[in-house]
Design a protein around this motif. Structure first.
Motif: not given
Lengths: 91, 416
Positions: B256, B298-301, B305, B307, B309, B312, B414
């Protein structure tokens, strides 16, 4: 997103580093064929749904974890230490 | 209906009551010469170039939602061709040339604006790296200018030039880069392809690909089976899922990427700027909103949508580059699903199944590539040969070691 570390409890995902799919197994050394190595290094199932993946708790217990997470919702179903699998594989 | 100043005037006099829909809404026919899976930018561009350059008009574009509902409507609209590696540079430059003639070609206002793209550098080492990139671009016939400290200060006086950690030493400018109205790109391609007889079939999800004797012969869809002589996948974000219908695994992870837009402001930034000390870029839409973004989560999605962090992190980069942004309110943010390939570069190629073609792996750089992606994919489908500028985008490069890794990050999506 929070990951419920079996050693440290529920922690913010920022404490962890993501590696990727947990299930690819490195083919055995020099005996491995080129095709098997290509498959291991580059090819992924990339499912939409439950995904077993490796996370490293760098800001906590420094252990590798296998997290089962739904890639459509980010909901985490299971967190287990990666070394459990390693011990199991050796047995 | 052809759009022109005369049609606009005529419609103005009639109270704008005579405009017709930009494309038809046909029911699927039982068979087509070519089926394109995916009614996003790349699929629609492929349909347009098949019809306009190769005279193949018995084509259907199958879209599971509505046209342009995926990443072509979720990107940050930047166009550029500032690539370093030989496999990439000519391809993205073809794309830039197609952008430059796009509106005449489509008879549609895609609001292509060559307002320039500036990549800032913040150290001597980074200056050397950017000089090298600029030189590689110029050798390949792409425009690039290396600007120094004072030139950047004059162009972008509001940035934090004397930041203690990331002082701005200069920037690499591509003047022909800029932005385009992303939705209009999808609509323009759809309208142009439709006018040549291509069927746009919306709310039609492909649920299976029929293979007979090692050859793809049709698709199963939510609107019934459709036969085809050739089937082309242009479903970046979901490439692995569609490829899995024929048992094909790809060198791709879906991730994502979030993007952001601020409240509308008066004209404040007249170019596209990227921060060289973090991953952050910003421009201003013609509506006035500041459009900006940064890293993937940075993670499979597949969730479309992200998160907090990353939000920020993007805002911190924004403040480091341009402290005045702290007074601006963020209006919206959203996520799109990226085909992150294992070397950060795309794939335009045959598959091991005859009659099935693959266009995927665009990472988060697919929008700028839309015209050339469609152009080269149409060339591959129509002629059976890869287009000369896209010969490096092979699926088997991962097995042969001919990777195109602009970042040198290795097989870790990633990090690209």
């Amino acid at each position: 997103m929070r990951i419920n570390c079996p050693h440290c409890g529920a922690r913010d995902a920022q404490e962890f580093t993501y590696l990727g799919a947990a299930d690819p197994q490195r083919p055995d050394g020099l005996a491995a064929t080129e095709a098997a190595m290509t498959d291991y290094v580059y090819m992924r199932d990339n499912p939409a749904g439950p995904h077993r993946e490796l996370w490293y708790h760098g800001a906590g217990c420094h252990s590798w974890l296998i997290v089962t997470r739904d890639t459509r919702t980010h909901a985490i179903a299971l967190v287990e230490p990666a070394k459990t699998r390693k011990a199991g594989a050796a047995a | 209906m052809r759009y022109s100043v005369f049609s606009l005037l005529a419609q103005a006099l009639q109270g704008h009551k005579g405009w017709t829909p930009a494309w038809r809404d046909p029911a699927p026919k039982p068979e087509y010469d070519v089926i394109i899976i995916g009614g996003g930018g790349h699929g629609l561009a492929t349909a347009h170039y098949l019809a306009s350059r190769h005279d193949i008009t018995n084509v259907a574009v199958l879209e599971k939602g509505y046209l342009g509902s995926g990443n072509v409507g979720r990107n940050t609209t930047i166009i550029r061709s500032n690539y370093l590696l030989p496999g990439n540079t000519p391809f993205y430059e073809l794309s830039m040339k197609l952008w430059e003639g796009l509106e005449e070609d489509l008879n549609y206002n895609a609001m292509v604006s060559q307002r320039g793209v500036i990549n800032l550098y913040h150290s001597d080492a980074q200056r050397d790296a950017f000089a090298r990139r600029g030189n590689a671009m110029r050798l390949a016939g792409v425009d690039a200018e290396l600007l120094g400290r004072e030139q950047i200060r004059a162009m972008l006086p509001y940035l934090d030039h004397d930041n203690a950690r990331f002082p701005i030493h200069g920037g690499l400018l591509q003047r022909r880069g800029g932005s385009a109205r992303h939705d209009a790109v999808a609509w323009g391609y759809a309208r142009a392809a439709d006018s040549r007889g291509v069927d746009m079939i919306q709310n039609c999800e492909v649920t299976g690909i029929t293979v007979a004797g090692g050859r793809a012969v049709g698709v199963e869809t939510s609107r019934g089976p459709i036969r085809a002589k050739k089937i082309a996948m242009a479903v970046a974000g979901n490439s692995s899922r569609v490829a899995a219908m024929v048992g094909l695994r790809l060198p791709i992870e879906s991730h994502v990427l979030q993007a952001f837009v601020s409240e509308g402001l008066k004209p404040v930034i007249d170019t596209v700027v990227t921060f060289g000390a973090g991953h952050f870029y910003i421009s201003q839409s013609d509506k006035g909103g500041l459009v900006f973004g940064g890293d993937i989560d940075g993670y499979n999605s597949y969730a479309q949508r992200g998160n907090l962090p990353v939000i920020e992190d993007v805002m911190e980069s924004a403040m480091a580059l341009w402290p005045g942004l702290g007074r601006v309110r963020m209006l919206r943010h959203w996520g799109g699903v990226m085909d992150m390939s294992m070397d950060g570069s795309p794939i335009i190629d045959f598959t091991p199944i005859d009659g099935l073609y693959l266009n995927s792996g665009w990472c988060y750089g697919g929008f700028k590539a839309t015209p050339a992606s469609g152009f080269c994919f149409a060339h591959l489908i129509a002629t059976g040969q890869p287009h000369p500028v896209a010969t490096a985008y092979r699926l088997d490069r991962f097995a042969t070691g001919r990777l195109i890794d602009e970042k040198g990050a290795g097989a870790q999506p990633n990090l690209h």
